[in-house]
Motif scaffolding. Sequence first.
Motif, PDB file in Angstrom:
ATOM      1  N   ASP A 140       0.868  -1.179   0.000  1.00  0.00           N
ATOM      2  CA  ASP A 140       0.000   0.000   0.000  1.00  0.00           C
ATOM      3  C   ASP A 140       0.909   1.235   0.000  1.00  0.00           C
ATOM      4  O   ASP A 140       1.289   1.742   1.061  1.00  0.00           O
ATOM      5  N   CYS A 195       2.379   2.112   3.592  1.00  0.00           N
ATOM      6  CA  CYS A 195       1.493   2.281   4.747  1.00  0.00           C
ATOM      7  C   CYS A 195       0.962   0.991   5.365  1.00  0.00           C
ATOM      8  O   CYS A 195       0.290   1.052   6.396  1.00  0.00           O
ATOM      9  N   ASN A 196       1.206  -0.174   4.752  1.00  0.00           N
ATOM     10  CA  ASN A 196       0.641  -1.412   5.312  1.00  0.00           C
ATOM     11  C   ASN A 196       1.683  -2.330   5.936  1.00  0.00           C
ATOM     12  O   ASN A 196       1.465  -3.540   6.050  1.00  0.00           O
ATOM     13  N   GLU A 248      -3.778  -6.195   3.728  1.00  0.00           N
ATOM     14  CA  GLU A 248      -4.203  -5.367   4.863  1.00  0.00           C
ATOM     15  C   GLU A 248      -2.996  -5.020   5.726  1.00  0.00           C
ATOM     16  O   GLU A 248      -2.860  -3.886   6.190  1.00  0.00           O
ATOM     17  N   GLU A 249      -2.145  -5.999   5.951  1.00  0.00           N
ATOM     18  CA  GLU A 249      -0.910  -5.777   6.713  1.00  0.00           C
ATOM     19  C   GLU A 249       0.135  -6.778   6.255  1.00  0.00           C
ATOM     20  O   GLU A 249      -0.149  -7.965   6.112  1.00  0.00           O
TER      21      GLU A 249
END
Length: 296
Positions: A140, A195-196, A248-249
């Motif tokens: 991300d 960002c992830n 998501e992560e």
Amino acid sequence: IQHLAGPAAAVLPKRLALAKPKFQPPAPLPPPAPKEGTKAAAAGGDKAATKDSSKAAAGDNNKAAAPVATVSAPAAAAASKPTGSDAKGADKKSGAKEVGAKEGGEKKGDKKSEEKDKKGEKKGGGGGKEAEEAHIGHLDIRVGTIVKVGRHPNADALYLEEIDVGDDKPRQVISGLVKFVPEDKMAGRRVAVVCNLKPAKMRDVMSYGMVLCASNETHDAVDPIVPPEGVPNGEAVMVEGFPGPPLEEVNPKKKLLEKLFPDMVTDAAGAACYKGARFMTSKGPFTSAIAGGHVA
């Protein structure tokens, strides 16, 4: 009296001729009833044995017991073995049990597999994606602006930054750029932020992202890659041929970044690329003052 002689003997009756009684043996006892498992064998195969035992009993004054019939092992097995519909019923029940056990095992295995996949998705933020071939679309990457920068309180070589990446509030990020970029040139700078990544503590302070930078072969020159003018904060960076959505992560145990870094470079024009495809925004590619370098 029988020994008297003379006239007296004539008066007496003649000697009685008495016959001695003959011994009559008792009637033979009936043979004992055979058991349930041996009725058929005793009735069919031991008639001669019963007759012989009766004759032996007639010759013996006090012993009149008939021998007990015995059944051979094959006969016993044949008697206990189910036949006809019984055997088919037993086979059918056995088969049903085996099928039930197999189906039960498959259901348990499927359930465990589903639970494992769900756990992977929760921990890894889409564990199914990480099982695929790693590519840049799993990250991300967003356009951001550094709104505040200062030295890390516990490390002289680190900056502690607050970066606007389109969230409700600025994101805290730690970067090791003190030796390469002066603090006054970091403030207000536009950057690309991953960002992830899983939040990480660096010298007792949390970091919630990573600023992407280009560097030369000797790693003595490091410079953050820059988006074109006019790109809003929070815009996602796209790489042609490697679509998202991103994870998501990113799970650090999967070593995703380590797999991507070798293919992240700057071309001869200084544009950031992944496997030859540029990091694009709505206004154009990210660029750097370092051409032919590495991006990380």
